[in-house]
Design a protein around this motif. Structure first.
Motif, PDB file in Angstrom:
ATOM      1  N   ARG A 326       0.836  -1.203   0.000  1.00 36.10           N
ATOM      2  CA  ARG A 326       0.000   0.000   0.000  1.00 36.10           C
ATOM      3  C   ARG A 326       0.866   1.245   0.000  1.00 36.10           C
ATOM      4  O   ARG A 326       0.633   2.176  -0.790  1.00 36.10           O
ATOM      5  CB  ARG A 326      -0.924  -0.019   1.225  1.00 36.10           C
ATOM      6  CG  ARG A 326      -1.695   1.281   1.445  1.00 36.10           C
ATOM      7  CD  ARG A 326      -2.484   1.206   2.736  1.00 36.10           C
ATOM      8  NE  ARG A 326      -2.903   2.532   3.189  1.00 36.10           N
ATOM      9  CZ  ARG A 326      -3.448   2.775   4.388  1.00 36.10           C
ATOM     10  NH1 ARG A 326      -3.644   1.777   5.224  1.00 36.10           N
ATOM     11  NH2 ARG A 326      -3.769   4.005   4.725  1.00 36.10           N
ATOM     12  N   LEU A 327       1.874   1.285   0.865  1.00 33.43           N
ATOM     13  CA  LEU A 327       2.759   2.446   0.917  1.00 33.43           C
ATOM     14  C   LEU A 327       3.517   2.606  -0.388  1.00 33.43           C
ATOM     15  O   LEU A 327       3.697   3.723  -0.882  1.00 33.43           O
ATOM     16  CB  LEU A 327       3.739   2.306   2.083  1.00 33.43           C
ATOM     17  CG  LEU A 327       4.774   3.436   2.225  1.00 33.43           C
ATOM     18  CD1 LEU A 327       4.081   4.776   2.449  1.00 33.43           C
ATOM     19  CD2 LEU A 327       5.749   3.147   3.357  1.00 33.43           C
ATOM     20  N   SER A 328       3.960   1.501  -0.960  1.00 38.09           N
ATOM     21  CA  SER A 328       4.732   1.550  -2.196  1.00 38.09           C
ATOM     22  C   SER A 328       3.975   2.233  -3.326  1.00 38.09           C
ATOM     23  O   SER A 328       4.580   2.855  -4.204  1.00 38.09           O
ATOM     24  CB  SER A 328       5.115   0.131  -2.618  1.00 38.09           C
ATOM     25  OG  SER A 328       5.891   0.149  -3.789  1.00 38.09           O
ATOM     26  N   ASN A 329       2.651   2.154  -3.299  1.00 37.26           N
ATOM     27  CA  ASN A 329       1.828   2.717  -4.373  1.00 37.26           C
ATOM     28  C   ASN A 329       1.320   4.128  -4.077  1.00 37.26           C
ATOM     29  O   ASN A 329       0.600   4.704  -4.886  1.00 37.26           O
ATOM     30  CB  ASN A 329       0.642   1.793  -4.644  1.00 37.26           C
ATOM     31  CG  ASN A 329       1.068   0.469  -5.251  1.00 37.26           C
ATOM     32  OD1 ASN A 329       1.921   0.434  -6.124  1.00 37.26           O
ATOM     33  ND2 ASN A 329       0.494  -0.629  -4.771  1.00 37.26           N
ATOM     34  N   PHE A 334      -2.099  13.489   0.447  1.00 34.90           N
ATOM     35  CA  PHE A 334      -3.216  13.166   1.334  1.00 34.90           C
ATOM     36  C   PHE A 334      -3.211  11.685   1.693  1.00 34.90           C
ATOM     37  O   PHE A 334      -3.406  11.308   2.853  1.00 34.90           O
ATOM     38  CB  PHE A 334      -4.543  13.543   0.674  1.00 34.90           C
ATOM     39  CG  PHE A 334      -5.740  13.058   1.440  1.00 34.90           C
ATOM     40  CD1 PHE A 334      -6.056  13.599   2.680  1.00 34.90           C
ATOM     41  CD2 PHE A 334      -6.540  12.047   0.933  1.00 34.90           C
ATOM     42  CE1 PHE A 334      -7.153  13.149   3.394  1.00 34.90           C
ATOM     43  CE2 PHE A 334      -7.638  11.591   1.645  1.00 34.90           C
ATOM     44  CZ  PHE A 334      -7.950  12.141   2.878  1.00 34.90           C
ATOM     45  N   GLU A 335      -2.959  10.810   0.711  1.00 33.49           N
ATOM     46  CA  GLU A 335      -2.885   9.375   0.988  1.00 33.49           C
ATOM     47  C   GLU A 335      -1.746   9.074   1.967  1.00 33.49           C
ATOM     48  O   GLU A 335      -1.870   8.204   2.837  1.00 33.49           O
ATOM     49  CB  GLU A 335      -2.682   8.601  -0.310  1.00 33.49           C
ATOM     50  CG  GLU A 335      -3.882   8.624  -1.239  1.00 33.49           C
ATOM     51  CD  GLU A 335      -3.605   7.853  -2.515  1.00 33.49           C
ATOM     52  OE1 GLU A 335      -2.537   7.209  -2.602  1.00 33.49           O
ATOM     53  OE2 GLU A 335      -4.450   7.890  -3.421  1.00 33.49           O
ATOM     54  N   TYR A 339      -1.916   7.308   5.703  1.00 34.08           N
ATOM     55  CA  TYR A 339      -1.069   6.189   6.116  1.00 34.08           C
ATOM     56  C   TYR A 339      -0.355   6.507   7.421  1.00 34.08           C
ATOM     57  O   TYR A 339      -0.342   5.704   8.369  1.00 34.08           O
ATOM     58  CB  TYR A 339      -0.056   5.888   5.011  1.00 34.08           C
ATOM     59  CG  TYR A 339       0.756   4.633   5.237  1.00 34.08           C
ATOM     60  CD1 TYR A 339       0.326   3.413   4.765  1.00 34.08           C
ATOM     61  CD2 TYR A 339       1.979   4.678   5.923  1.00 34.08           C
ATOM     62  CE1 TYR A 339       1.073   2.256   4.963  1.00 34.08           C
ATOM     63  CE2 TYR A 339       2.728   3.545   6.132  1.00 34.08           C
ATOM     64  CZ  TYR A 339       2.273   2.325   5.636  1.00 34.08           C
ATOM     65  OH  TYR A 339       3.018   1.184   5.849  1.00 34.08           O
ATOM     66  N   ILE A 340       0.257   7.685   7.489  1.00 33.61           N
ATOM     67  CA  ILE A 340       1.001   8.069   8.693  1.00 33.61           C
ATOM     68  C   ILE A 340       0.058   8.247   9.878  1.00 33.61           C
ATOM     69  O   ILE A 340       0.396   7.886  11.016  1.00 33.61           O
ATOM     70  CB  ILE A 340       1.815   9.351   8.437  1.00 33.61           C
ATOM     71  CG1 ILE A 340       2.891   9.088   7.381  1.00 33.61           C
ATOM     72  CG2 ILE A 340       2.461   9.854   9.723  1.00 33.61           C
ATOM     73  CD1 ILE A 340       3.641  10.324   6.935  1.00 33.61           C
ATOM     74  N   ALA A 341      -1.140   8.775   9.636  1.00 29.11           N
ATOM     75  CA  ALA A 341      -2.106   8.934  10.722  1.00 29.11           C
ATOM     76  C   ALA A 341      -2.500   7.585  11.308  1.00 29.11           C
ATOM     77  O   ALA A 341      -2.707   7.448  12.515  1.00 29.11           O
ATOM     78  CB  ALA A 341      -3.350   9.660  10.209  1.00 29.11           C
ATOM     79  N   GLU A 342      -2.566   6.567  10.450  1.00 32.50           N
ATOM     80  CA  GLU A 342      -2.971   5.237  10.905  1.00 32.50           C
ATOM     81  C   GLU A 342      -1.844   4.491  11.601  1.00 32.50           C
ATOM     82  O   GLU A 342      -2.068   3.811  12.599  1.00 32.50           O
ATOM     83  CB  GLU A 342      -3.469   4.417   9.716  1.00 32.50           C
ATOM     84  CG  GLU A 342      -4.026   3.065  10.095  1.00 32.50           C
ATOM     85  CD  GLU A 342      -4.661   2.339   8.919  1.00 32.50           C
ATOM     86  OE1 GLU A 342      -5.053   1.171   9.103  1.00 32.50           O
ATOM     87  OE2 GLU A 342      -4.762   2.946   7.821  1.00 32.50           O
ATOM     88  N   TYR A 343      -0.610   4.648  11.110  1.00 26.21           N
ATOM     89  CA  TYR A 343       0.491   3.821  11.617  1.00 26.21           C
ATOM     90  C   TYR A 343       1.581   4.595  12.355  1.00 26.21           C
ATOM     91  O   TYR A 343       2.396   3.985  13.047  1.00 26.21           O
ATOM     92  CB  TYR A 343       1.127   3.034  10.466  1.00 26.21           C
ATOM     93  CG  TYR A 343       0.180   2.037   9.860  1.00 26.21           C
ATOM     94  CD1 TYR A 343      -0.091   0.835  10.501  1.00 26.21           C
ATOM     95  CD2 TYR A 343      -0.470   2.309   8.663  1.00 26.21           C
ATOM     96  CE1 TYR A 343      -0.974  -0.082   9.960  1.00 26.21           C
ATOM     97  CE2 TYR A 343      -1.361   1.394   8.104  1.00 26.21           C
ATOM     98  CZ  TYR A 343      -1.609   0.213   8.761  1.00 26.21           C
ATOM     99  OH  TYR A 343      -2.492  -0.687   8.228  1.00 26.21           O
ATOM    100  N   GLN A 418     -11.025  15.333   7.476  1.00 25.04           N
ATOM    101  CA  GLN A 418     -11.188  16.610   6.798  1.00 25.04           C
ATOM    102  C   GLN A 418      -9.967  17.507   6.995  1.00 25.04           C
ATOM    103  O   GLN A 418      -9.505  18.176   6.065  1.00 25.04           O
ATOM    104  CB  GLN A 418     -12.445  17.319   7.333  1.00 25.04           C
ATOM    105  CG  GLN A 418     -13.758  16.647   6.995  1.00 25.04           C
ATOM    106  CD  GLN A 418     -14.041  16.682   5.504  1.00 25.04           C
ATOM    107  OE1 GLN A 418     -13.877  17.710   4.857  1.00 25.04           O
ATOM    108  NE2 GLN A 418     -14.460  15.544   4.961  1.00 25.04           N
ATOM    109  N   VAL A 419      -9.441  17.486   8.217  1.00 24.10           N
ATOM    110  CA  VAL A 419      -8.292  18.336   8.536  1.00 24.10           C
ATOM    111  C   VAL A 419      -7.032  17.835   7.826  1.00 24.10           C
ATOM    112  O   VAL A 419      -6.180  18.632   7.424  1.00 24.10           O
ATOM    113  CB  VAL A 419      -8.086  18.402  10.070  1.00 24.10           C
ATOM    114  CG1 VAL A 419      -6.717  18.977  10.413  1.00 24.10           C
ATOM    115  CG2 VAL A 419      -9.182  19.247  10.707  1.00 24.10           C
ATOM    116  N   ARG A 420      -6.903  16.516   7.673  1.00 20.16           N
ATOM    117  CA  ARG A 420      -5.742  15.996   6.934  1.00 20.16           C
ATOM    118  C   ARG A 420      -5.761  16.500   5.491  1.00 20.16           C
ATOM    119  O   ARG A 420      -4.718  16.782   4.914  1.00 20.16           O
ATOM    120  CB  ARG A 420      -5.727  14.463   6.972  1.00 20.16           C
ATOM    121  CG  ARG A 420      -5.289  13.888   8.298  1.00 20.16           C
ATOM    122  CD  ARG A 420      -4.977  12.412   8.207  1.00 20.16           C
ATOM    123  NE  ARG A 420      -6.145  11.576   8.004  1.00 20.16           N
ATOM    124  CZ  ARG A 420      -6.894  11.074   8.985  1.00 20.16           C
ATOM    125  NH1 ARG A 420      -6.594  11.353  10.249  1.00 20.16           N
ATOM    126  NH2 ARG A 420      -7.930  10.305   8.721  1.00 20.16           N
TER     127      ARG A 420
END
Length: 444
Positions: A326-329, A334-335, A339-343, A418-420
């Motif tokens: 997922r990160l590689s793509n 925003f994406e 990712y960073i917000a989740e992990y 929304q803020v991200r």
């Protein structure tokens, strides 16, 4: 094979004992006891390398050692092993290891199917008898305080050739203690040794004895193997000898989508202040992630469970397996924020290094990774809000609007998303208005 007479050579120009080692040996000698440097320290000094740890062997009984070194810690009463810490005020590089283990000279006997647990321990006054119980010729050398080498099995020559030979009959010695199989592979990984033909054949024949070794012991050895400077070579050796399946619990080959030599993470392009303080742990996690990602996802998850990693370690490796692609793509800022917000940034740093290792020869992937790293640096520099805790409102604010239970969390998650996307709306009044609009949609 053991020589008719024990080989003793004065090799003072080749070896130099640290001052604090000489002090311990001198204290024992002063009380009338013999003392020798043994094991890996002698092996490494003979190779011109700095020893990673120091082991001494003496004929002094445990109680007498404790009288000479009253601050020593007993590591094993049964084996008469104590740990002596170097002086706290010793301000030099020699003290950087921090401690020395001192064991009583001994012989060991093994009953059939004892699998590493001696059936009889016999203390002795003979260094030659003590060396006879050791695993490999390169580990079966000793050094006296006069820097006299005791080498009954030709270990010095084997060090020069970087070859591992077993002391005694290989099949018998592996049957005594199957962990010797893992130690041999670890010496490949850490010190770039190779197997003699007889040892290689014996390991292939006796690999299944590892089923009798505790998963904790196998895991500890494997972590050292996979983080060694020559890990790729060691993993290939383990796979070819049929050992890898007893480390992973699955009898399937590594998927060869990328060259195995990329397993060696000798540098860290994305190491950050968040990880620098725990570089050893970072290296372990990075190596494990790279290794397990070489299996297909289902097999990798099964292999992780097999070795019973700690909860935190297991989670990081599993996340690496399931989210790396997922990160590689990701090519959108925003994406990346999602990712960073989740992990979190620490895991993101780790995964970028995992991908760097895996995609080293892929120029397109490297270009995308550089773009992500620049975006991540900008996110940090601008201190962009990413998670609920970064919002200008909190749960109490949403509760006052009339939300209850899970709805509070749903509203906050929506606001964070929304803020991200639009950091400029992270304003209390603006967020409360958005939340009020959400409440109208019966999210109470």
């Amino acid at each position: 094979m053991k020589t008719d007479e024990f080989t003793r050579k004065r090799i003072k120009p080749m070896l130099k004992l640290p001052g604090y080692i000489e002090k311990i040996m001198a204290e024992l000698r002063k009380e009338g006891y013999a003392c020798f440097v043994v094991g890996g320290a002698v092996r490494d000094m003979m190779a011109g390398e700095k020893p990673w740890d120091w082991d001494l062997a003496t004929d002094a009984p445990l109680g007498n050692v404790l009288k000479i070194f009253p601050k020593a810690t007993v590591i094993s009463e049964e084996l008469s092993v104590v740990r002596i810490r170097s002086a706290e005020d010793e301000k030099n590089d020699e003290a950087d290891l921090g401690y020395v283990d001192v064991a009583r000279l001994r012989k060991e006997k093994y009953a059939p199917e004892s699998f590493g647990i001696p059936s009889e321990i016999i203390f002795t006054n003979s260094i030659e008898s003590d060396l006879e119980r050791r695993d490999f010729t390169v580990n079966a050398m000793a050094c006296s305080i006069e820097v006299e080498l005791i080498d009954p099995y030709g270990g010095a020559e084997d060090v020069s050739k970087r070859v591992l030979k077993m002391v005694g009959e290989p099949l018998t010695r592996l049957e005594e203690d199957p962990v010797r199989i893992l130690r041999a592979i670890r010496l490949v990984a850490e010190r770039n040794y190779s197997f003699s033909g007889s040892l290689q054949r014996a390991i292939a024949e006796k690999a299944d004895l590892l089923i009798h070794i505790s998963k904790d012991r196998v895991r500890d050895e494997f972590v050292r193997i996979v983080t060694g400077e020559n890990a790729a070579k060691a993993i290939e050796v383990a796979e070819d000898a049929g050992v890898l399946k007893w480390i992973t619990g699955i009898d399937k080959p590594l998927k060869r989508l990328k060259p195995l030599q990329l397993l060696n993470p000798n540098s860290y392009s994305n190491i950050s202040e968040r990880n620098a303080a725990t570089l050893k742990d970072y290296r372990i996690l990075l190596s494990l992630c790279v290794f397990y990602r070489r299996y297909f996802e289902e097999d990798a998850l099964e292999a992780i469970e097999y070795l019973n990693y700690s909860g935190k370690t297991a989670k990081v490796i599993k996340d690496a397996i399931m989210t790396g692609n997922r990160l590689s793509n990701i090519s959108d800022k925003f994406e990346l924020k999602e990712y960073i917000a989740e992990y979190g940034f620490e895991f993101y740093d780790l995964m970028e290094d995992v991908l760097r290792i895996e995609e080293e020869s892929d120029s397109k992937a490297a270009k995308m990774r550089r773009a992500r790293l620049e975006a991540a640096a900008e996110i940090q520099r601008e201190n962009d809000p990413l998670t609920i805790k970064d919002l200008a409102v909190n749960g109490d604010d949403i509760t006052k609007l009339g939300a209850t239970g899970k709805t509070v969390g749903l509203v906050l998650e929506h606001l964070a998303k929304q803020v991200r996307r639009n950091p400029e709306i992270n304003d209390r009044e603006k967020l409360l208005k958005i939340a009020e609009e959400m409440m109208k949609w019966n999210l109470k």
